[in-house]
Motif scaffolding. Sequence first.
Motif, PDB file in Angstrom:
ATOM      1  N   HIS A 162      -5.036   7.683 -16.011  1.00 12.76           N
ATOM      2  CA  HIS A 162      -5.215   6.469 -15.214  1.00 12.76           C
ATOM      3  C   HIS A 162      -3.871   5.930 -14.718  1.00 12.76           C
ATOM      4  O   HIS A 162      -3.759   5.490 -13.563  1.00 12.76           O
TER       5      HIS A 162
ATOM      6  N   ILE B  46      -2.667   5.475 -10.700  1.00 10.45           N
ATOM      7  CA  ILE B  46      -2.172   4.234 -10.097  1.00 10.45           C
ATOM      8  C   ILE B  46      -0.776   4.439  -9.527  1.00 10.45           C
ATOM      9  O   ILE B  46      -0.448   3.975  -8.435  1.00 10.45           O
TER      10      ILE B  46
ATOM     11  N   TYR C 293     -13.476  -2.670 -13.478  1.00 10.92           N
ATOM     12  CA  TYR C 293     -12.121  -2.190 -13.759  1.00 10.92           C
ATOM     13  C   TYR C 293     -12.141  -0.762 -14.292  1.00 10.92           C
ATOM     14  O   TYR C 293     -13.170  -0.271 -14.790  1.00 10.92           O
ATOM     15  N   ARG C 294     -10.967  -0.113 -14.204  1.00  7.71           N
ATOM     16  CA  ARG C 294     -10.786   1.154 -14.909  1.00  7.71           C
ATOM     17  C   ARG C 294     -10.837   0.856 -16.408  1.00  7.71           C
ATOM     18  O   ARG C 294     -10.055   0.058 -16.909  1.00  7.71           O
TER      19      ARG C 294
ATOM     20  N   GLN D 227      -5.816 -10.183 -11.672  1.00  4.82           N
ATOM     21  CA  GLN D 227      -6.866  -9.927 -10.688  1.00  4.82           C
ATOM     22  C   GLN D 227      -6.667 -10.794  -9.451  1.00  4.82           C
ATOM     23  O   GLN D 227      -6.854 -10.339  -8.319  1.00  4.82           O
TER      24      GLN D 227
ATOM     25  N   SER E 246      -1.059   6.199  -6.226  1.00  5.27           N
ATOM     26  CA  SER E 246      -1.932   5.612  -5.197  1.00  5.27           C
ATOM     27  C   SER E 246      -1.161   4.905  -4.109  1.00  5.27           C
ATOM     28  O   SER E 246      -1.633   4.791  -2.980  1.00  5.27           O
TER      29      SER E 246
ATOM     30  N   ASP F 182       3.621  -3.832 -11.797  1.00  8.44           N
ATOM     31  CA  ASP F 182       2.885  -2.998 -10.859  1.00  8.44           C
ATOM     32  C   ASP F 182       1.517  -2.588 -11.399  1.00  8.44           C
ATOM     33  O   ASP F 182       0.661  -2.122 -10.646  1.00  8.44           O
ATOM     34  N   VAL F 183       1.314  -2.749 -12.696  1.00  6.62           N
ATOM     35  CA  VAL F 183       0.026  -2.463 -13.316  1.00  6.62           C
ATOM     36  C   VAL F 183      -0.074  -3.302 -14.584  1.00  6.62           C
ATOM     37  O   VAL F 183       0.942  -3.631 -15.203  1.00  6.62           O
TER      38      VAL F 183
ATOM     39  N   GLU G 135      -4.319  -9.250  -7.257  1.00  5.42           N
ATOM     40  CA  GLU G 135      -4.741  -7.907  -6.856  1.00  5.42           C
ATOM     41  C   GLU G 135      -3.873  -6.817  -7.475  1.00  5.42           C
ATOM     42  O   GLU G 135      -3.684  -5.744  -6.900  1.00  5.42           O
TER      43      GLU G 135
ATOM     44  N   GLU H 191       0.814  -1.206   0.000  1.00  5.26           N
ATOM     45  CA  GLU H 191       0.000   0.000   0.000  1.00  5.26           C
ATOM     46  C   GLU H 191       0.852   1.263   0.000  1.00  5.26           C
ATOM     47  O   GLU H 191       0.437   2.307  -0.488  1.00  5.26           O
TER      48      GLU H 191
ATOM     49  N   PRO I 115      -3.328  -3.804  -9.930  1.00  4.71           N
ATOM     50  CA  PRO I 115      -4.210  -2.846 -10.610  1.00  4.71           C
ATOM     51  C   PRO I 115      -4.184  -3.049 -12.123  1.00  4.71           C
ATOM     52  O   PRO I 115      -3.150  -3.393 -12.699  1.00  4.71           O
TER      53      PRO I 115
END
Length: 301
Positions: free
Chosen positions: A292, A296, A270-271, A247, A299, A226-227, A250, A146, A252
């Motif tokens: 977007h 991310i 989802y975005r 997914q 975040s 990371d994405v 988890e 996080e 993004p």
Amino acid sequence: APILGHWSVGDNQIAYKGGDERFAAHGQEFPIGILVNNRELLSGACKVDVEFEEVSSGIFAGGIILGYRSQERYYLEVQLGAGQAAYCVSEFVTGFGWRPLKWAGPRDVLEAGRKYALEVRLRGQELRVSVDGVKVLEILIPRPLEGRQTGLVAAGSHHVRFSNFAAVADRPRAFVAMEYRKPFDTFYREVIKPQAEKLYEVVRIDEKSGPGVIFQDMQREIRRSDVVIAEITPANPNVFYELGYAQALEIPAILLAQRGGKLPFDIASYRVVFYDDSIGGKSRVEEDLARHLDAISQSAG
């Protein structure tokens, strides 16, 4: 900045000073110290030398914190001596406390008065732990971090000394899932890759060279990312598998789809960046995708 416990901070050495103040963790209470600093990383390497004053009895531990955001939020600890093991990776879970994830080695191999070079390498959700240059643990962490803040953690009634702390962040990664044919290849080269490269190292599995099974390569690259960016206009089963794997971890994800198509129900949350296949549509999707990706990137922290 000390968060828990008593510390002394010098130019060349940081020491947890032990004591009798106790904090609850994993159903037990024991002396523990947490100290955080201004070195941040989401992916990269963090290392420190650890030296114990006493290891003969009782509780003792010392190591590195990754992904710290606050005392109550999720983060990782990589320690020597924790959980009755020589090497241990733990997570802090809100409302529960510290929970071991993986450990190795008997704790009695650790010696007092000896410096141990502890190094942690994190790439996406793959974490590797080395001691004195030897890999001792490898784990897929259960969820993305996080926060980005790093720090030190120690436990026990005796001093634990730390020196030569360093944290080197890597550039975050974006994994691209899509069909490898025109016009989508053109869309990737002209829109997705240029925008994503402003913030991320971009990975598309067909661009990776070298031996290996593509299925295993794909899973490994997603774990290290990371994405995930997925172009889902054609209902390609490979793309949806890659999206589902992300997914489950988890990670993004950002979905790209030509306007007018209908999204499957279970990915509608989802975005999603819808775009028109036109010159004007290209400009708009570049702006939306960049926004977007930036959201991310910001975040975690």
